[in-house]
Design a protein around this motif. Sequence first.
Motif, short mmCIF file in Angstrom:
data_model
loop_
_atom_site.label_atom_id
_atom_site.label_comp_id
_atom_site.label_asym_id
_atom_site.label_seq_id
_atom_site.Cartn_x
_atom_site.Cartn_y
_atom_site.Cartn_z
N LEU A 1 40.57 32.32 31.48
CA LEU A 1 40.74 33.26 32.59
C LEU A 1 41.28 34.57 32.02
O LEU A 1 42.02 34.56 31.03
CB LEU A 1 41.72 32.69 33.62
N ILE A 2 40.89 35.68 32.65
CA ILE A 2 41.36 37.00 32.24
C ILE A 2 42.08 37.65 33.42
O ILE A 2 41.60 37.61 34.55
CB ILE A 2 40.17 37.89 31.79
N ILE A 3 43.23 38.25 33.12
CA ILE A 3 43.99 39.03 34.10
C ILE A 3 43.97 40.47 33.59
O ILE A 3 44.39 40.73 32.47
CB ILE A 3 45.44 38.53 34.21
N THR A 4 43.47 41.39 34.41
CA THR A 4 43.33 42.77 33.93
C THR A 4 43.81 43.80 34.95
O THR A 4 43.77 43.56 36.16
CB THR A 4 41.87 43.08 33.54
N ASP A 5 44.21 44.92 34.40
CA ASP A 5 44.52 46.11 35.19
C ASP A 5 43.20 46.82 35.48
O ASP A 5 42.17 46.53 34.84
CB ASP A 5 45.46 47.01 34.37
N LEU A 6 43.20 47.76 36.37
CA LEU A 6 42.00 48.54 36.67
C LEU A 6 41.93 49.80 35.83
O LEU A 6 40.97 50.02 35.09
CB LEU A 6 41.95 48.91 38.16
N MET A 7 42.95 50.63 35.92
CA MET A 7 42.93 51.93 35.26
C MET A 7 43.53 51.85 33.87
O MET A 7 44.74 51.68 33.72
CB MET A 7 43.67 52.94 36.12
N ILE B 1 47.20 31.60 41.92
CA ILE B 1 45.76 31.87 41.77
C ILE B 1 45.24 31.26 40.47
O ILE B 1 44.19 30.62 40.44
CB ILE B 1 45.49 33.39 41.81
N VAL B 2 45.99 31.44 39.39
CA VAL B 2 45.57 30.92 38.09
C VAL B 2 45.54 29.40 38.10
O VAL B 2 44.54 28.78 37.70
CB VAL B 2 46.49 31.46 36.97
N VAL B 3 46.60 28.78 38.59
CA VAL B 3 46.67 27.32 38.62
C VAL B 3 45.58 26.74 39.50
O VAL B 3 44.93 25.74 39.13
CB VAL B 3 48.07 26.84 39.08
N ARG B 4 45.34 27.36 40.64
CA ARG B 4 44.30 26.87 41.56
C ARG B 4 42.92 26.91 40.89
O ARG B 4 42.09 26.03 41.11
CB ARG B 4 44.31 27.69 42.84
N ARG B 5 42.67 27.92 40.06
CA ARG B 5 41.35 28.07 39.46
C ARG B 5 41.17 27.25 38.18
O ARG B 5 40.13 26.63 37.98
CB ARG B 5 41.07 29.55 39.17
N ILE B 6 42.17 27.29 37.28
CA ILE B 6 41.96 26.62 35.98
C ILE B 6 42.95 25.50 35.70
O ILE B 6 42.91 24.89 34.64
CB ILE B 6 41.99 27.65 34.82
N GLY B 7 43.83 25.22 36.64
CA GLY B 7 44.79 24.13 36.47
C GLY B 7 46.06 24.60 35.80
O GLY B 7 46.14 25.72 35.31
N PRO B 8 47.05 23.71 35.74
CA PRO B 8 48.32 24.07 35.13
C PRO B 8 48.17 24.22 33.61
O PRO B 8 47.27 23.65 33.01
CB PRO B 8 49.24 22.90 35.48
#
Length: 122
Positions: A48-54, A112-119
């Motif tokens: 999973l990737i967490i990113t900023d916009l600007m 959000i992260v746990v729900r999508r890819i697990g703990p």
Amino acid sequence: MTTLLVVDDESLVTDFLSFLFWREGYAVHAARTGKEALETAEQLQPDLIITDLMMPVMSGLELAQALRRNEKLAAVPIVLCTAAPDALSDEDKDLFLAVLRKPYPPPKLIEIVVRRIGPGRP
């Protein structure tokens, strides 16, 4: 181990998110631009990737578009954290698993992260 890639040009943000998710049991890597993130993602194949916009060089939106065009990375979920979510079209928002408005509560991002890819910990 479940791997996250955190992308933001603000080192305080990447440091905070890296520590937050490391404490949750994830392997966390950081990048400061979308271009650096794309190169890192190609090597790591993150879950999973967490990113900023600007960001300089390549924005979070450009990063998401590039990832979706990449056969090996197209399915990687991306969470966008931005102070300007209204700058995105509905079509742009569809590139992301979730769009969070900064400042957001860290437990919401973890959820959000746990729900999508697990703990992070087995």
